[in-house]
Structure formats: C-alpha cells, structure tokens
Scaffold this motif. Structure first.
Motif, PDB file in Angstrom:
ATOM      1  N   ARG A 302     -81.395 -33.774 -79.594  1.00 32.32           N
ATOM      2  CA  ARG A 302     -82.513 -33.442 -78.712  1.00 32.32           C
ATOM      3  C   ARG A 302     -81.958 -32.897 -77.400  1.00 32.32           C
ATOM      4  N   LEU A 303     -81.829 -31.572 -77.325  1.00 26.35           N
ATOM      5  CA  LEU A 303     -81.253 -30.949 -76.141  1.00 26.35           C
ATOM      6  C   LEU A 303     -82.244 -30.810 -74.990  1.00 26.35           C
ATOM      7  N   LEU A 304     -83.549 -30.810 -75.301  1.00 27.19           N
ATOM      8  CA  LEU A 304     -84.587 -30.697 -74.264  1.00 27.19           C
ATOM      9  C   LEU A 304     -84.401 -29.409 -73.465  1.00 27.19           C
ATOM     10  N   THR A 305     -84.626 -28.303 -74.117  1.00 24.86           N
ATOM     11  CA  THR A 305     -84.349 -27.005 -73.496  1.00 24.86           C
ATOM     12  C   THR A 305     -85.503 -26.461 -72.661  1.00 24.86           C
ATOM     13  N   ASN A 306     -86.680 -27.081 -72.713  1.00 26.55           N
ATOM     14  CA  ASN A 306     -87.817 -26.613 -71.920  1.00 26.55           C
ATOM     15  C   ASN A 306     -88.735 -27.784 -71.577  1.00 26.55           C
ATOM     16  N   TYR A 307     -89.765 -27.500 -70.789  1.00 23.27           N
ATOM     17  CA  TYR A 307     -90.662 -28.556 -70.325  1.00 23.27           C
ATOM     18  C   TYR A 307     -91.396 -29.238 -71.478  1.00 23.27           C
ATOM     19  N   TRP A 308     -91.816 -28.471 -72.475  1.00 15.91           N
ATOM     20  CA  TRP A 308     -92.581 -29.050 -73.578  1.00 15.91           C
ATOM     21  C   TRP A 308     -91.733 -30.040 -74.383  1.00 15.91           C
ATOM     22  N   GLU A 309     -90.501 -29.670 -74.654  1.00 19.20           N
ATOM     23  CA  GLU A 309     -89.609 -30.590 -75.370  1.00 19.20           C
ATOM     24  C   GLU A 309     -89.350 -31.854 -74.544  1.00 19.20           C
ATOM     25  N   LEU A 310     -89.224 -31.677 -73.242  1.00 12.99           N
ATOM     26  CA  LEU A 310     -88.994 -32.827 -72.366  1.00 12.99           C
ATOM     27  C   LEU A 310     -90.194 -33.772 -72.376  1.00 12.99           C
ATOM     28  N   LEU A 311     -91.411 -33.222 -72.282  1.00 15.25           N
ATOM     29  CA  LEU A 311     -92.615 -34.058 -72.278  1.00 15.25           C
ATOM     30  C   LEU A 311     -92.780 -34.788 -73.604  1.00 15.25           C
ATOM     31  N   ARG A 312     -92.476 -34.130 -74.706  1.00 15.59           N
ATOM     32  CA  ARG A 312     -92.594 -34.789 -76.019  1.00 15.59           C
ATOM     33  C   ARG A 312     -91.564 -35.899 -76.182  1.00 15.59           C
ATOM     34  N   TYR A 313     -90.434 -35.781 -75.484  1.00 22.98           N
ATOM     35  CA  TYR A 313     -89.377 -36.776 -75.623  1.00 22.98           C
ATOM     36  C   TYR A 313     -89.581 -37.978 -74.706  1.00 22.98           C
ATOM     37  N   LEU A 314     -90.376 -37.836 -73.659  1.00 24.22           N
ATOM     38  CA  LEU A 314     -90.529 -38.898 -72.671  1.00 24.22           C
ATOM     39  C   LEU A 314     -90.990 -40.234 -73.264  1.00 24.22           C
ATOM     40  N   PRO A 315     -91.970 -40.270 -74.195  1.00 26.39           N
ATOM     41  CA  PRO A 315     -92.334 -41.584 -74.772  1.00 26.39           C
ATOM     42  C   PRO A 315     -91.158 -42.283 -75.446  1.00 26.39           C
ATOM     43  N   ARG A 316     -90.352 -41.535 -76.190  1.00 26.57           N
ATOM     44  CA  ARG A 316     -89.190 -42.145 -76.828  1.00 26.57           C
ATOM     45  C   ARG A 316     -88.166 -42.582 -75.771  1.00 26.57           C
ATOM     46  N   ALA A 317     -87.994 -41.767 -74.725  1.00 25.49           N
ATOM     47  CA  ALA A 317     -87.069 -42.146 -73.651  1.00 25.49           C
ATOM     48  C   ALA A 317     -87.526 -43.433 -72.975  1.00 25.49           C
ATOM     49  N   ALA A 318     -88.839 -43.571 -72.770  1.00 26.37           N
ATOM     50  CA  ALA A 318     -89.381 -44.785 -72.158  1.00 26.37           C
ATOM     51  C   ALA A 318     -89.131 -46.000 -73.046  1.00 26.37           C
ATOM     52  N   PHE A 319     -89.232 -45.806 -74.368  1.00 27.51           N
ATOM     53  CA  PHE A 319     -88.978 -46.894 -75.308  1.00 27.51           C
ATOM     54  C   PHE A 319     -87.501 -47.280 -75.310  1.00 27.51           C
ATOM     55  N   LEU A 320     -86.618 -46.290 -75.379  1.00 27.18           N
ATOM     56  CA  LEU A 320     -85.179 -46.562 -75.390  1.00 27.18           C
ATOM     57  C   LEU A 320     -84.714 -47.195 -74.087  1.00 27.18           C
TER      58      LEU A 320
END
Length: 441
Positions: A302-320
């Motif tokens: 998950r490289l998170l290359t743009n804002y949309w990828e970052l927003l979709r990853y935030l719930p998992r980041a919050a869990f981790l």
C-alpha cells in the motif's frame, strides 16, 4: 482488598531512575555480550543506535581537534549522536554506557509525568503503580537501554499530557505557570530528537481537543481550557521552529525546499496540505524501498500514491495503531519469518506484552463509556490524542517492530486509562453498585 501505600512523586523518579541505571548496565555490559545479537560496545545488532554510535565517535574526534565549536544539536541530523559525542569528548570514555544516566533521568521523567496524570485521574496507591507497570515491559529495554530517540519522545509526550491534565482538570492558583513550563519543556524534548514530532503533536492535540465537545457534563469548561492549551502548544512549537530557523541562518546553511518523491501523484493540488501529506507519504515510500522483504513488514503493497488511496487506508491505519503487532501463533514456537537479530525473541516478548495490553485496553473502553465528570472528558481527549500520533507512525513506518517502539507513548496512555477502567469495574463487584462512583472513589 489490601491497600498499597501511595508512593511520592520523588519516590517514583528515584525508583525508575535507579531501575533503569541498573537494568541498562546489566543489559549492555553483561546480558547482551552473551548473545549472538551483540554488535559490540553494548549495542544490539540491527539498530540505528549503531549508526548513532559511529557518528558520535566522529563528532568526539572533531571536538578534540577543533574545540567545542564543532558540536551541533544534531550532528549529521541525529540528536543521539550529538549527545553521545559530547559525552565521549568530555569523559574520554567511548561507550554508550556513558550516556545511560541521561536516558535513566529521561525515562524517570516520563514515569513522573505519567504518575502525575494518574493522580489527576484519581489513581492512588497500588492502582497508581499499576498505571506505570507498562513502563516495566521487557521490550522497553530498547527504549532506555540503547542510545536512541524514543526515550526523549516518550518523556516529551508524557510531560505534555501532564501539563494538559493540569490545564483541564486542575483548580490550583497559578496553575498556568506550571502548564507553560511543562509545555515548553515537553516540546523541547520532542524537538531535539524529532523536530517533526512537535508539529504532529499539535495536530494530535487538536484532534484530542475535539473530544471535549462530546464527553461529559463539564465539556464546555473543558473545551475552553483545552483551546487555551492548544493555543499555548502552537505558540511553543512556532517559537522552537523560529529558533531552529535562526540557528540555520547563523550557520549560513542553505535551506532547500524538500523535493517530494515521484510516487506521490495526488489527484489535485491543495495548498499547504500537498507538501505536508506528500512528505508523510514519501517517507513511507522511502521506508518501504529501504527495508524490502522484512518479516515485520506492514502493508508494503500500500504505497498511498494519492489522496483517495490515503483516505481508504485510514480506517485500517487507525485499527493497526491500536492492535499492532497482533500476537502470532508462530511467535510461541519461535518459527516466525524474521531477518532482525533476535527477531524471534522480540516477537515472543511482544506477543505476550500485547496480550496483557489487550486486557488493559478493555478496561480503557469501560472508563470511556461509563466514566463520569471532567475526568472522562480528559480521558476521551487523551485517547484520541495518543491515537492520532499512533496513526501517523502507522502511515510513515510500516514495520511492526519500529511501530511498536515508536508508538509506545500511546500504549502507555491507553494502559493508564485501562487501569482506571478496571478500578471502576472492581468497585462495582466489591460494592455492588457503581452507578455514581468516580474513578477516584
């Protein structure tokens, strides 16, 4: 239930200082040299402290030849190297043990600040000591027993939380003098090893301050005090950044604009946000490319290359941010895939510690849901504050081992709230009712 005599703040400091001093000496001089993970000089193989030690040796040599004018706050960009280099040049003894008293005092300061927060939340006696038990986790030896940055970051965040608790919960006259001194001391401790952490902490404070508007009957008073504290924190960070800028100008250093990595390709440009978010994501990209194929990798795909990828990853980041590193069955049998020296032992220790932490975390939720008055307000705010910092490290440092060590301040806060929640739960069972009780009862 047997009551344990309350310990004084001075007693907490002396106890932790002496424990770290003795434990650090045993770890560096006796235990580590008897393992295959010893890199020499009391340093564990595979850590950044080896680089810091080599930098410190170079700095000490420069000081001896050029004088103390050669010393800088961050030699080659690293505060631990500057600290050790100064100690090496002053004492003539080039061993990491020479700075162990500094790390012992810093860790003891963190314990003292957390003890102050525990007292504000109503924990006394044995429960206050239980709130500090997380500081005795075996894995913390890599925080206070090796010359790294995490001890200073922990002390800074803990000291900031102590000042925050006084600002929100305190009724003493002249409390804002103590708050101001605590805030500036806290941000200095964070700024020395990690200048970026001061800014991240202010953002986390803003996130935590939002809890003042949603928790408890005292939310408006807490919100007013919280906003004043946030303003004071922002001023402190701004003044530290101004000092750093003046220092760079005086040394005629060319300050270049940071070039963002080519993999950061946002859908649109947002002023200010573009560079701040881009620097976070680019640090993540650099970490992934610099540590390929490690057993403790977290979402390296998950490289998170743009804002949309970052927003979709935030719930998992919050869990981790809360549950990582999750205990694995392979850790119990010592057959986890790992490339880190001593990785199997570290995973086993982390797995056992996380199981204990999960139990404390359950108590944390009890207190957040059933706690009352302004203490619950502060508990909710501090939970979000620690969570925001932990999420930042999930985004920038996708590695279980590094994440476990760097987000340890969050674990310490959640543990403290968990002890408060379990104290309340125990009062329900012992007295048969807990409807109107406080954590402090």
């Amino acid at each position: 239930m047997m009551q344990i005599r309350d310990i004084s703040p001075a007693g907490v400091f002396v106890l932790v200082f002496a424990g770290v001093l003795a434990g650090g000496w045993l770890f560096q001089a006796w235990l580590l040299p008897r393992t295959p993970w010893h890199a020499g000089h009391g340093l564990m193989a595979g850590g950044d402290w080896i680089t810091f030690f080599e930098q410190a040796q170079r700095l000490a040599a420069q000081i001896r030849s050029e004088g103390w004018s050669a010393w800088t706050v961050r030699f080659d960009g690293q505060w631990p190297a500057s600290l050790m280099g100064a100690a090496f040049a002053f004492t003539g003894w080039e061993k990491p043990l020479v700075v162990l008293p500094v790390y012992a005092a810093t860790y003891a300061l963190a314990a003292l600040a957390l003890h102050g927060v525990a007292r504000r939340l109503g924990l006394k006696g044995g429960f206050a000591l239980a709130g500090l038990a997380v500081l005795a986790f075996p894995s913390t030896v890599l925080i206070w027993g090796q010359p790294h940055k995490d001890a200073f970051a922990l002390a800074g965040i803990a000291l900031l939380a102590w000042a925050w608790s006084i600002a929100v919960l305190g009724e003493e006259r002249r409390r804002w003098l103590a708050v101001t001194a605590g805030v500036y001391s806290a941000f200095t401790l964070m700024w020395l090893p990690r200048p970026y952490l001061a800014e991240v902490t202010v953002v986390a404070l803003a996130a935590g301050s939002g809890a003042f508007l949603f928790f408890g009957p005292e939310r408006w008073r807490a919100a007013k005090r919280g906003l004043l504290f946030l303003l004071l924190a922002a001023i402190a960070v701004w003044s530290l950044k101004a000092v750093e800028k003046v220092e760079k100008v005086e040394k005629v250093e060319k300050v270049e604009k940071v070039e963002l990595c080519h993999t950061w390709r946002p859908e649109f440009y947002l002023p200010f946000v573009h560079e701040k978010v881009g620097s976070i994501v680019c640090y993540r990209h650099g970490f992934i490319h610099g540590h390929p194929g490690q057993g403790g990798s977290l979402d390296h795909d998950r490289l998170l290359t743009n804002y949309w990828e970052l927003l979709r990853y935030l719930p998992r980041a919050a869990f981790l941010a809360v549950v990582s590193p999750a205990p694995r069955l392979c850790a119990l049998f010592g057959n986890c895939e790992t490339t880190s020296p001593g990785g199997e032992v570290k995973r086993l220790v982390a797995a056992l510690e996380m199981l204990i932490f999960y139990a404390a975390l359950a108590g944390c939720w009890v207190w957040l849901v059933y706690g009352k008055d302004d203490r619950r307000v502060f508990a909710g705010a501090s939970f979000l504050f620690a969570w925001a910092i932990a999420v930042f490290y999930v985004l920038t440092t996708p590695n279980e081992g590094a994440l476990y060590r760097m987000r340890f301040p969050g674990i310490a806060f959640w543990w403290l709230l968990g002890v408060c929640g379990w104290k309340r739960t125990m009062s329900w069972f012992s007295r048969g009712t807990g409807e109107n009780e406080k954590c402090a009862s």
